[in-house]
Scaffold this active site. Structure first.
Site, PDB file in Angstrom:
ATOM      1  N   ASP A   1     -10.343   8.835  -7.685  1.00 25.08           N
ATOM      2  CA  ASP A   1     -11.762   8.495  -7.692  1.00 25.08           C
ATOM      3  C   ASP A   1     -11.977   7.215  -8.509  1.00 25.08           C
ATOM      4  OD1 ASP A   1     -14.470   8.627  -7.254  1.00 25.08           O
ATOM      5  OD2 ASP A   1     -14.730  10.636  -8.075  1.00 25.08           O
ATOM      6  N   TRP A   2     -13.181   6.738  -8.477  1.00 25.38           N
ATOM      7  CA  TRP A   2     -13.566   5.432  -9.019  1.00 25.38           C
ATOM      8  C   TRP A   2     -12.968   5.162 -10.406  1.00 25.38           C
ATOM      9  CZ3 TRP A   2     -16.255   1.826  -6.264  1.00 25.38           C
ATOM     10  CH2 TRP A   2     -16.798   0.739  -6.968  1.00 25.38           C
TER      11      TRP A   2
END
Length: 577
Positions: free
Chosen positions: A254-255
């Protein structure tokens, strides 16, 4: 003789040339194509594949590529059909309907790819289980029940990826692996879960999607699991996901989750160490755009320092390239079975009808004291509340051209006098003038319908709900309307379980309509006036009040979570007439 020699030379050149360009041959085996292309790439070109914003490789004729699209309940793009939010789809308890919806979404996704507007790398579905209704992304979940969640997610993946033996229609990236049910400080915290609960409660939907349905990708969570960041968790990714479950697809963090192992969690001592740890755990990519992620920027240093070998990076890049071959990125568009899907499918009549069908089926009748369905001869109706004249689609939604508000739908279904007043905003402090307008509208009407709920201002990514109660002045709005009109119907547009206090006993009817897509206004009106009989069912426990909720950071479900372990009295105990 000379002609024969030239013919032999020509054939040899042709054969050698063809072999040298195996990756361009649509008829070659995908693994051979991957190996061929990988062998032609420089170290920098390989590293560039490990982020969302992938630059062009001009010398090989490979254009720039954006590995990022969302399709939670419709493609997140202009003029795409918006279907009911996941929590609403879960309330249908209908996996076959989920398949139909996912098929429609994938058709629109392919139309956008065919026209050169979008890629088909979908960061969907969300299969984090609905452990705590206060979680800001609770509405992205299908249920708190592992089996229902698994079956809905299964059919989403099946409808999105298609059943072609050679190509993937779209790529499903199942997220967020694993145990991400808190937004506050999610980049810094750990989820502590014993292995029994992990395997029996938190993992089943992932296993169904990734092992059974062979979803092509999975996104690791920003949090850690039992002291180890998920994106560098070798047991979680390498041993369980790839080893036990046999997953062959790609893993994306994820980010900034890879770089976050250093700058947030301080689990390692440098960015290169974080990048190396991810690759060693078989996490292939870090989600970030625009331009290169921090993982990409530090991978070369990690190799130069001997933290990982280039051969280890090659394994990750090979998995990423394989996915692109499976979507037909390097082949003539005519090769894929979906090449003839055009933009005419975007928000087409068939998809809007399907959105209406799903919206109708998602609506749950929570209470009815001999008032619904409303009769056709009702003379006046007050339509009140911050969601009355708003088509709230939910978070991670696209931008359809057509959106039907509840007020629109009611006006189209009845000839009664409509008295509309907003009454209050979602989170605003009480405005006495607006509140009085709503009270007056209710006073002069035979029936009052109050539309309340919560939206991204109170529940979304990076923002957990503070309470199960209604935000702002909405609770007071219901109470003041009830004082002047005994025929009051409350319609909830919630992101999950919601309490309305003593008003639940005084309202004649309560309807849970969710954020249920662009056709929600028609669906709600159809329910209220009896054109469609509501059959939706709740898919999670509705707690009576905030005091009944365990600590949000406690992942032990035995401490009073879900229908399996909650020992208190649920919020709603109605019987419908």
């Amino acid at each position: 003789m000379r002609k024969r020699v030239w013919l032999i030379v020509f054939l040899l050149v042709f054969i050698v040339g063809a072999q040298a360009q195996i990756w361009r041959n649509p008829n070659a085996q995908v693994d051979a194509r991957v190996a061929d292309l990988l062998s032609k790439m420089t170290l920098d070109e390989k590293i560039s594949q490990c982020s969302s914003d992938i630059p062009a490789i001009e010398r090989l004729g490979i254009p720039a590529y954006m590995w990022y699209t969302e399709a939670l309940h419709g493609v997140l793009a202009w003029k795409c059909t918006s279907f009911p939010q996941n929590i609403a789809m879960g309330a249908t308890w209908d996996p076959d309907l989920m398949f139909d919806v996912a098929t429609a979404i994938s058709n629109e996704a392919r139309a956008l790819k065919n026209s050169g507007q979008r890629e088909v790398m979908m960061f969907s579905p969300t299969v984090n289980i609905a452990r705590d209704p206060r979680w800001g992304r609770n509405e992205e979940c299908y249920s708190e029940d592992p089996f229902l969640l698994s079956e809905m997610a299964r059919m989403y993946v099946r409808g999105m990826q298609g059943n072609d033996k050679k190509y993937l229609k779209t790529v499903c990236t199942v997220k967020h692996f694993i145990a991400n049910n808190v937004e506050q400080r999610r980049e810094f915290i750990q989820s502590y879960i014993n292995e029994k609960d992990l395997r029996e409660y938190y993992m089943p939907a992932y296993k169904v999607c990734l092992a059974d349905e062979e979803a092509a990708g999975v996104m690791t969570a920003l949090n850690g699991l039992n002291g180890i960041p998920c994106s560098g968790h070798s047991w979680l990714i390498k041993d369980v996901l790839r080893g036990e479950w046999g997953f062959k697809g790609y893993v994306v963090a994820d980010w900034h989750a890879v770089s976050g192992m250093y700058n947030n969690m301080k689990y390692v001592h440098s960015f290169p160490e974080a990048s190396a740890l991810a690759i060693k755990a078989t996490c292939d990519q870090e989600c970030f755009r625009p331009k290169a992620s921090l993982m990409v920027k530090h991978l070369k240093t990690a190799i130069e320092k001997g933290l990982i070998k280039e051969e280890e990076l090659d394994q990750s890049v090979a998995r990423l390239l394989r996915i692109r071959f499976l979507t037909g990125d390097f082949d003539p568009i005519e090769q894929t079975p979906w090449h003839d899907i055009t933009e005419n499918v975007l928000e087409c009549d068939a998809h809007k009808k399907l959105a209406l069908k799903a919206a109708r089926k998602s609506i749950v009748l929570l209470k009815n004291e001999n008032i619904l369905p409303l009769k056709q001869d009702v003379n006046s109706v007050a339509v009140i509340g911050p969601f009355a004249n708003r088509c709230w689609l939910g978070i991670y939604s696209g931008y359809p051209q057509s959106k039907v508000t509840p007020l629109d739908g009611i006006k189209q279904i009845t000839s009664a006098q409509i008295n509309y007043a907003e009454g209050c905003g979602v989170t605003d402090a009480i405005n006495r003038l607006k509140m009085d307008e709503a009270v007056e509208a209710a006073r002069k009407s035979e029936v009052a319908i109050v539309f309340v709920g919560n939206d991204a201002s109170t529940a979304t990514e990076n923002n957990d709900r503070e309470s199960l109660g209604l935000p702002g002045g909405q609770q007071q709005l219901i109470e003041e309307v009830l004082k002047v009109n005994k025929n009051t119907i409350v319609v909830l547009i919630p992101s999950g379980p919601t309490t309305i206090g003593p008003s639940q006993d005084k309202a004649r009817a309560i309807v849970c309509a969710w954020a249920n897509g662009q056709e929600q206004g028609h669906a709600i009106a159809d329910i209220l006036w009896g054109k469609y009989n509501p059959g939706g069912k709740l898919n999670s426990t509705w707690f009576k009040n905030d005091d009944d909720m365990p600590d949000m950071y406690d992942y032990n479900i035995h401490h009073g979570r879900t229908y399996m372990y909650y020992k208190g009295q649920p919020c709603l105990l109605y019987t419908s007439d």
